[in-house]
Design a protein around this motif. Sequence first.
Motif, PDB file in Angstrom:
ATOM      1  N   GLU A 458       0.825  -1.196   0.000  1.00 53.22           N
ATOM      2  CA  GLU A 458       0.000   0.000   0.000  1.00 53.22           C
ATOM      3  C   GLU A 458       0.866   1.256   0.000  1.00 53.22           C
ATOM      4  OE1 GLU A 458      -1.756   1.113   3.920  1.00 53.22           O
ATOM      5  OE2 GLU A 458      -1.268  -0.961   4.420  1.00 53.22           O
ATOM      6  N   ALA A 459       0.251   2.316  -0.460  1.00 46.54           N
ATOM      7  CA  ALA A 459       0.850   3.655  -0.479  1.00 46.54           C
ATOM      8  C   ALA A 459       2.001   3.784  -1.467  1.00 46.54           C
ATOM      9  CB  ALA A 459       1.325   4.077   0.901  1.00 46.54           C
ATOM     10  N   GLN A 460       2.257   2.742  -2.258  1.00 51.03           N
ATOM     11  CA  GLN A 460       3.313   2.838  -3.252  1.00 51.03           C
ATOM     12  C   GLN A 460       2.734   3.383  -4.557  1.00 51.03           C
ATOM     13  OE1 GLN A 460       6.644   2.245  -2.784  1.00 51.03           O
ATOM     14  NE2 GLN A 460       6.005   2.127  -0.633  1.00 51.03           N
ATOM     15  N   HIS A 461       3.428   4.359  -5.131  1.00 56.27           N
ATOM     16  CA  HIS A 461       2.927   5.016  -6.333  1.00 56.27           C
ATOM     17  C   HIS A 461       3.452   4.281  -7.556  1.00 56.27           C
ATOM     18  CE1 HIS A 461       2.426   8.978  -8.778  1.00 56.27           C
ATOM     19  NE2 HIS A 461       1.453   8.121  -8.989  1.00 56.27           N
ATOM     20  N   PHE A 462       2.541   3.902  -8.436  1.00 54.12           N
ATOM     21  CA  PHE A 462       2.969   3.318  -9.710  1.00 54.12           C
ATOM     22  C   PHE A 462       2.068   3.843 -10.804  1.00 54.12           C
ATOM     23  CE2 PHE A 462       0.218   0.221  -7.595  1.00 54.12           C
ATOM     24  CZ  PHE A 462      -0.745  -0.043  -8.542  1.00 54.12           C
ATOM     25  N   ASP A 463       2.598   3.834 -12.004  1.00 55.63           N
ATOM     26  CA  ASP A 463       1.870   4.379 -13.149  1.00 55.63           C
ATOM     27  C   ASP A 463       1.916   3.363 -14.282  1.00 55.63           C
ATOM     28  OD1 ASP A 463       0.535   6.696 -14.505  1.00 55.63           O
ATOM     29  OD2 ASP A 463       2.245   6.450 -15.836  1.00 55.63           O
ATOM     30  N   ILE A 464       0.764   3.127 -14.880  1.00 56.54           N
ATOM     31  CA  ILE A 464       0.657   2.148 -15.967  1.00 56.54           C
ATOM     32  C   ILE A 464       0.130   2.864 -17.199  1.00 56.54           C
ATOM     33  CG2 ILE A 464      -0.376  -0.024 -16.727  1.00 56.54           C
ATOM     34  CD1 ILE A 464      -0.829  -0.676 -13.754  1.00 56.54           C
ATOM     35  N   SER A 465       0.873   2.779 -18.281  1.00 52.01           N
ATOM     36  CA  SER A 465       0.435   3.346 -19.550  1.00 52.01           C
ATOM     37  C   SER A 465       0.672   2.294 -20.633  1.00 52.01           C
ATOM     38  CB  SER A 465       1.203   4.639 -19.858  1.00 52.01           C
ATOM     39  OG  SER A 465       0.770   5.189 -21.084  1.00 52.01           O
ATOM     40  N   VAL A 466      -0.200   1.310 -20.648  1.00 50.93           N
ATOM     41  CA  VAL A 466      -0.074   0.168 -21.554  1.00 50.93           C
ATOM     42  C   VAL A 466      -1.205   0.229 -22.562  1.00 50.93           C
ATOM     43  CG1 VAL A 466      -0.145  -2.340 -21.735  1.00 50.93           C
ATOM     44  CG2 VAL A 466       1.097  -1.256 -19.847  1.00 50.93           C
ATOM     45  N   THR A 467      -0.868   0.117 -23.823  1.00 49.21           N
ATOM     46  CA  THR A 467      -1.851   0.242 -24.905  1.00 49.21           C
ATOM     47  C   THR A 467      -2.096  -1.114 -25.541  1.00 49.21           C
ATOM     48  OG1 THR A 467      -1.083   2.483 -25.368  1.00 49.21           O
ATOM     49  CG2 THR A 467      -2.383   1.384 -27.079  1.00 49.21           C
ATOM     50  N   TYR A 468      -3.362  -1.477 -25.607  1.00 48.49           N
ATOM     51  CA  TYR A 468      -3.727  -2.707 -26.314  1.00 48.49           C
ATOM     52  C   TYR A 468      -3.739  -2.436 -27.819  1.00 48.49           C
ATOM     53  CZ  TYR A 468      -6.729  -6.251 -28.405  1.00 48.49           C
ATOM     54  OH  TYR A 468      -7.237  -7.227 -29.217  1.00 48.49           O
ATOM     55  N   GLN A 469      -3.017  -3.257 -28.565  1.00 51.53           N
ATOM     56  CA  GLN A 469      -2.990  -3.139 -30.025  1.00 51.53           C
ATOM     57  C   GLN A 469      -3.525  -4.422 -30.637  1.00 51.53           C
ATOM     58  OE1 GLN A 469       0.854  -2.011 -31.537  1.00 51.53           O
ATOM     59  NE2 GLN A 469       0.814   0.005 -30.553  1.00 51.53           N
ATOM     60  N   GLU A 470      -4.547  -4.249 -31.414  1.00 46.03           N
ATOM     61  CA  GLU A 470      -5.227  -5.412 -31.987  1.00 46.03           C
ATOM     62  C   GLU A 470      -4.293  -6.258 -32.847  1.00 46.03           C
ATOM     63  OE1 GLU A 470      -9.357  -6.434 -34.411  1.00 46.03           O
ATOM     64  OE2 GLU A 470      -8.640  -4.366 -34.221  1.00 46.03           O
ATOM     65  N   ALA A 475      -5.914 -13.037 -31.306  1.00 47.98           N
ATOM     66  CA  ALA A 475      -7.293 -13.111 -31.806  1.00 47.98           C
ATOM     67  C   ALA A 475      -7.677 -11.880 -32.618  1.00 47.98           C
ATOM     68  CB  ALA A 475      -8.253 -13.279 -30.638  1.00 47.98           C
ATOM     69  N   SER A 476      -6.660 -11.203 -33.195  1.00 54.41           N
ATOM     70  CA  SER A 476      -6.936  -9.949 -33.893  1.00 54.41           C
ATOM     71  C   SER A 476      -7.776 -10.148 -35.146  1.00 54.41           C
ATOM     72  CB  SER A 476      -5.617  -9.258 -34.268  1.00 54.41           C
ATOM     73  OG  SER A 476      -4.846 -10.101 -35.111  1.00 54.41           O
ATOM     74  N   GLY A 477      -7.807 -11.377 -35.660  1.00 55.34           N
ATOM     75  CA  GLY A 477      -8.618 -11.624 -36.840  1.00 55.34           C
ATOM     76  C   GLY A 477     -10.112 -11.626 -36.569  1.00 55.34           C
ATOM     77  N   ILE A 478     -10.493 -11.628 -35.293  1.00 55.02           N
ATOM     78  CA  ILE A 478     -11.911 -11.653 -34.958  1.00 55.02           C
ATOM     79  C   ILE A 478     -12.514 -10.282 -35.221  1.00 55.02           C
ATOM     80  CG2 ILE A 478     -13.583 -11.966 -33.102  1.00 55.02           C
ATOM     81  CD1 ILE A 478     -11.636 -13.887 -31.802  1.00 55.02           C
ATOM     82  N   PRO A 479     -13.549 -10.178 -36.023  1.00 58.00           N
ATOM     83  CA  PRO A 479     -14.151  -8.863 -36.282  1.00 58.00           C
ATOM     84  C   PRO A 479     -14.844  -8.329 -35.044  1.00 58.00           C
ATOM     85  CG  PRO A 479     -15.487 -10.620 -37.221  1.00 58.00           C
ATOM     86  CD  PRO A 479     -14.234 -11.267 -36.724  1.00 58.00           C
ATOM     87  N   THR A 480     -15.042  -7.018 -35.016  1.00 63.03           N
ATOM     88  CA  THR A 480     -15.748  -6.401 -33.901  1.00 63.03           C
ATOM     89  C   THR A 480     -17.229  -6.765 -33.986  1.00 63.03           C
ATOM     90  OG1 THR A 480     -16.274  -4.374 -35.108  1.00 63.03           O
ATOM     91  CG2 THR A 480     -14.140  -4.473 -33.965  1.00 63.03           C
ATOM     92  N   PRO A 481     -17.949  -6.669 -32.845  1.00 66.14           N
ATOM     93  CA  PRO A 481     -19.392  -6.943 -32.903  1.00 66.14           C
ATOM     94  C   PRO A 481     -20.114  -6.067 -33.925  1.00 66.14           C
ATOM     95  CG  PRO A 481     -18.647  -6.915 -30.634  1.00 66.14           C
ATOM     96  CD  PRO A 481     -17.483  -6.473 -31.468  1.00 66.14           C
ATOM     97  N   GLU A 482     -19.698  -4.794 -34.022  1.00 63.64           N
ATOM     98  CA  GLU A 482     -20.351  -3.901 -34.981  1.00 63.64           C
ATOM     99  C   GLU A 482     -20.106  -4.366 -36.414  1.00 63.64           C
ATOM    100  OE1 GLU A 482     -18.541  -2.985 -32.429  1.00 63.64           O
ATOM    101  OE2 GLU A 482     -20.077  -2.058 -31.153  1.00 63.64           O
ATOM    102  N   GLU A 483     -18.866  -4.829 -36.700  1.00 66.14           N
ATOM    103  CA  GLU A 483     -18.577  -5.336 -38.041  1.00 66.14           C
ATOM    104  C   GLU A 483     -19.411  -6.577 -38.349  1.00 66.14           C
ATOM    105  OE1 GLU A 483     -13.900  -3.889 -38.454  1.00 66.14           O
ATOM    106  OE2 GLU A 483     -14.379  -5.863 -37.652  1.00 66.14           O
ATOM    107  N   CYS A 484     -19.586  -7.438 -37.342  1.00 67.79           N
ATOM    108  CA  CYS A 484     -20.410  -8.636 -37.536  1.00 67.79           C
ATOM    109  C   CYS A 484     -21.849  -8.253 -37.845  1.00 67.79           C
ATOM    110  CB  CYS A 484     -20.359  -9.514 -36.286  1.00 67.79           C
ATOM    111  SG  CYS A 484     -18.756 -10.278 -35.990  1.00 67.79           S
TER     112      CYS A 484
END
Length: 638
Positions: A458-470, A475-484
């Motif tokens: 507790e009380a420890q400061h951390f920062d996360i800046s991680v970006t998800y890239q399809e 499973a990036s070949g799976i179309p989005t629900p809107e595309e389906c």
Amino acid sequence: MRLSTFLHVALTFVAAAIVALMAANASVGLIEDRSEIGVRQVLDDRELVWAEVSADGLQVTLTGTAPTESDRFQALAAAGSIVDAARVIDAMQVEAEAELAPPRFSIEILRNDAGISVIGLIPAAADREALTDRFERLADGTAFADFLESADYPTPDEWDESLGFALRALDKLPRAKVSVQSGRVDITAMAESEDDKAALERDLNRAAPSNLYLALNITAPRPVLTPFTLRFVRDADGIRFDACSADDEEARTRIVNAAFKAGLTGQPDCTIGMGVPTPRWSEAASLAIAAIAELEGGSVTFSDADVSLIAPEGTPQNTFDRIVGELENTLPDVFALTAVLPQPKSEQPQGPPEFTATLSPEGQVQLRGRIQDEVTRELATSYAQSLFGSAAVYTAARIDDSLPDGWSTRVLTGLEALGNLSNGAVVVTPDEVTVTGNTGEKEANARIAQLLADKLGEAQHFDISVTYQEKLDPASGIPTPEECEAEIAGIVAVSKINFEPGSANVDAAAMGTLDDIAEILKECGSIKLEIQGHTDSQGRESMNLSLSQERAQTVLDELRARRVLTSSFRAKGYGETQPVEDNGTEAGREANRRIEFRLIRPEPMTPEPQSALDSLAEQSNEDAPEEPASESEDAGDE
């Protein structure tokens, strides 16, 4: 005696004989008629109309085909009640007994950690010994109970194929109930996790023969979360959850709604699991999220009952004190809050010690900066090699024995966090651990946040800046629900799903359209979809509503038959309530008779004008003493 006298006497005798014969024939005919009429009457009275009666002299003959042997005896008894039984001749036949219907062959297989039990009926032609050997191998030393019976009837079509698939499926199912019939297999099982459940459903559906109906009911237990973690952040990159956990659906809804009120957009992922430290978890999380909203920035991290709040740099001290004080007073007793107001960077000493680990897109890792001692450097190098491979790690960190306590723990934790990225960097300083980079896993943010909260305390400061890239996601070949949704709409627009007039039976010409839609849905994964049925306005409204529901359900059943996973689908009929064209024309009515596929989207939250923290604080302090309530109101007016 004269000849004339003799002839006269002879003629007299002949005439008498003829008269006697005629009288006898008349008597016999009368007896025959009476016998036939009497027997016919009694047979009709007893509803034995299938029997035919004919009399010949004193004999009465019964003919016809009796439905059963009992009916034949009833006819003989009825005739014997009218004439002497010795005069009754039995010329009746009995219908051949219909062949007995073959039994329904089926097997119920129960498998658990204690062993396998099998009960059911199989064809006598089946290789009983080979089947028993197969079950004993599956039991693998555990108990095997055999309650199978056999019947000497022909083996049904597709029986061997169904049983063979069930036995192959059992190889993947350590705990399951499998029901086998000809052409159908029902499987009820439990998977270790949601991922295992999805993999099992995918593998079993792919392995099932095309002519086999497969019904799956696979469940997965909620994961055990240790520690139970939540991290809500509002910074220059936006408003987001780095990690979100809830103990049930109601708690998840409450937490997500609090985030919506704080400005979050989109639908966040929030894992439902076991291990919550208190049933009031969602209440505490909602209060803390509201505090971040009122601070207009910062982060709050829950690790079980430990809560760490980091305010935005530059927050006025009195504002910080007021919001933190209100949060401390309203949090449930089990939670311990640690709040930090960072000082401006200009007031911090320059050049803090630092350790940096970078992971390149090619998988190469470099360790630079400062390490406490040689042992820690070797340990960090070995740990990085275990994560990324021996040949991929280059170490250029220098030894600095003036580093603060806990430095080695922070370094190793940072390396573990780096292992969740496809590429990126971890920077360790005395005050903060920063994780940046890219990943192809949607859950990486949550895992990293949970890891850092657990290992750093507790009380420890951390920062996360991680970006998800399809593109990095397997499973990036799976179309989005809107595309389906759009792709299915395009197919339906070109090739409409039609039904037989006034019926829920799909027209044969539309089967190809359903095949095309099924192929798209198999690529879409698990999406929430509503299959909508619509009709024109002809006929009664109630009948149209019922027909539209039946047609929507028929389409859902057709998709199931094509091995589409439909657990997140629903069928709903709207009748004539949503026309797209004028029902006054034939073309309009044709357009209104349709099936549509629509995504089920969450209803957007409408933020309330009152601040979220004030609203929740009022609910928690309804029974608070009057004087503290007055102080809170004064603070709010500031």
